[in-house]
Design an enzyme around this catalytic site. Structure first.
Site, PDB file in Angstrom:
ATOM      1  N   TYR A 123       0.820  -1.219   0.000  1.00 48.59           N
ATOM      2  CA  TYR A 123       0.000   0.000   0.000  1.00 48.59           C
ATOM      3  C   TYR A 123       0.851   1.265   0.000  1.00 48.59           C
ATOM      4  CZ  TYR A 123      -3.950  -3.010   0.808  1.00 48.59           C
ATOM      5  OH  TYR A 123      -4.915  -3.973   0.666  1.00 48.59           O
ATOM      6  N   LYS A 170       3.954 -14.465   4.991  1.00 49.12           N
ATOM      7  CA  LYS A 170       4.270 -15.383   3.894  1.00 49.12           C
ATOM      8  C   LYS A 170       5.799 -15.470   3.810  1.00 49.12           C
ATOM      9  CE  LYS A 170       2.941 -17.864   0.311  1.00 49.12           C
ATOM     10  NZ  LYS A 170       2.119 -19.086   0.418  1.00 49.12           N
ATOM     11  N   ASP A 203      -1.803 -18.356   3.830  1.00 47.70           N
ATOM     12  CA  ASP A 203      -2.751 -19.246   3.135  1.00 47.70           C
ATOM     13  C   ASP A 203      -3.326 -20.262   4.120  1.00 47.70           C
ATOM     14  OD1 ASP A 203      -0.021 -19.775   3.037  1.00 47.70           O
ATOM     15  OD2 ASP A 203      -0.106 -21.008   1.243  1.00 47.70           O
ATOM     16  N   ASP A 227      -6.000  -6.608   5.130  1.00 51.59           N
ATOM     17  CA  ASP A 227      -7.145  -6.169   4.320  1.00 51.59           C
ATOM     18  C   ASP A 227      -8.008  -7.385   3.970  1.00 51.59           C
ATOM     19  OD1 ASP A 227      -8.841  -4.771   2.676  1.00 51.59           O
ATOM     20  OD2 ASP A 227      -7.318  -4.141   1.237  1.00 51.59           O
TER      21      ASP A 227
END
Ligand code: NAD
Length: 334
Positions: A123, A170, A203, A227
């Protein structure tokens, strides 16, 4: 008396802002609203969706309540929502998701809090085209911002008697950026020995949230995962119509629902005001009006539990204004 900046926003924003104002007034809290126009209307009238006056008002009052603001997709101006968070250094986005009686969902007894880093990651807005057929977006993760957000999550857990913080990342693939976030999270966790700490790859976390949401408590993560996962958490407890949020900085705070401007319902008096009203309750907590905040929550929960004067997403036929009026009526009886 407290002055709060009120940004009504785009799409369904003005209807929701009116609903929240009705409820806060019924709660008899001494608040004066200072209106500041941002988004589509500001763009049309002043040539910018975020006039400096809006930032000045929030800096002066230190607290704002905001409806959603539309962001054009693929082109046009960058997000006013992201710009507000960055300009005002509202580094922590707090998004609680809690089951409420009367809302039909397969998921029970959920009590999660997403703590989303609000100022960096993808972002940061650093994107460029590389010739006609490729584009790059840069993901920024810093030690300083990671430490601030993880500390915020642990401090929140400590203050609210929460037992566990889970860092979501991640780092298996993004070894440097998310690797740094995870390294910092592990270091900070050492300062809070009474609070359990664990980490999950994003995930896997998404699946776990759907299969075993009760195993989780406070979740802390970089901007993009926050988000996405906060919408998953909203879905677990009944949808975006009931999911409130807070953007918190060192000195300033801005309260807004998780959801967007739902343009297809704009002006139709259809959408659920709960997310906006519960965002206003978070604002009351922040202002030291905890007793009024808890009355607002009780009244909202009572109207949802009764299920008579609720909006379409909760299986009812009431409009936005009618549901807000029902909550205000309840408040007056408390
Ligand atoms: P959205 O949140 O507006 O809508 C997603 C779905 O949820 C739609 O089906 C909508 O009808 C439903 N929904 C949303 N709010 C609801 C409510 N209060 N009650 C009942 N149902 C509700 O997401 P979107 O369609 O992806 O985005 C629309 C616009 O909002 C975009 O321009 C986006 O950039 C913007 N947006 C703004 C914010 C913000 O202001 N913080 C957040 C997210 C999206």
């Amino acid at each position: 008396m407290t002055t709060v900046t009120l940004i009504r926003g785009d799409g369904v924003g003005p209807e929701l802002a009116a609903a929240a104002v009705t409820v806060i007034e019924a709660a008899a809290v001494d608040i004066t609203w200072e209106e500041a126009v941002a988004g589509q209307e500001a763009l049309e009238k002043e040539g910018t969706p975020l006039p400096p006056r809006v930032l000045d008002s929030i800096r002066k009052n230190r607290v704002a309540l905001k409806g959603p603001i539309t962001t054009p997709i693929g082109s046009g101006f960058r997000s006013v929502n992201v710009a507000l968070r960055r300009e005002l250094n509202l580094y922590a986005n707090l998004r609680p998701a809690r089951s409420m009686a009367g809302i039909k969902t397969p998921f029970k007894e959920i009590d999660l809090v997403v703590v989303r880093e609000n100022t960096e990651d993808l972002y940061a807005g650093i994107e460029h085209r590389v010739g006609p057929d490729a584009a790059e977006s840069i993901k920024i993760i810093t030690r300083q911002a990671s430490e601030k957000i993880v500390r915020f999550a642990f401090d929140y857990a400590r203050k609210h008697n929460r037992s566990k913080v889970t860092a979501v990342h991640k780092a298996n693939i993004l070894k440097l950026s998310d690797g740094l976030f995870l390294e910092v999270a592990r270091q900070v966790a050492g300062d809070y020995p009474e609070i359990e700490f664990e980490d999950r790859i994003v995930d896997n976390m998404s699946m776990q949230l759907v299969q075993k949401p009760q195993n989780y408590d406070v979740l802390v993560m970089p901007n993009l995962y926050g988000d996405i996962l906060s919408d998953i958490c909203a879905g677990l407890v009944g949808g975006l119509g009931v999911a409130p949020g807070a953007n918190i900085g060192e000195e300033l705070a801005l309260f807004e629902p998780v959801h967007g401007s739902a343009p297809k319902y704009a002006g139709k008096n259809r959408v659920n005001p709960t997310a906006m009203i519960l965002s206003a309750a978070l604002m009351l907590d922040h202002l030291g009006e905890g007793e009024a905040a808890s009355r607002v929550r009780k009244a909202t929960e009572a109207v949802i539990r009764e299920g008579k004067r609720v909006t379409y997403d909760l299986g009812g036929t009431a409009g936005t204004a009618e549901m807000a009026a029902a909550i205000a009526d309840h408040l007056k009886q408390l």
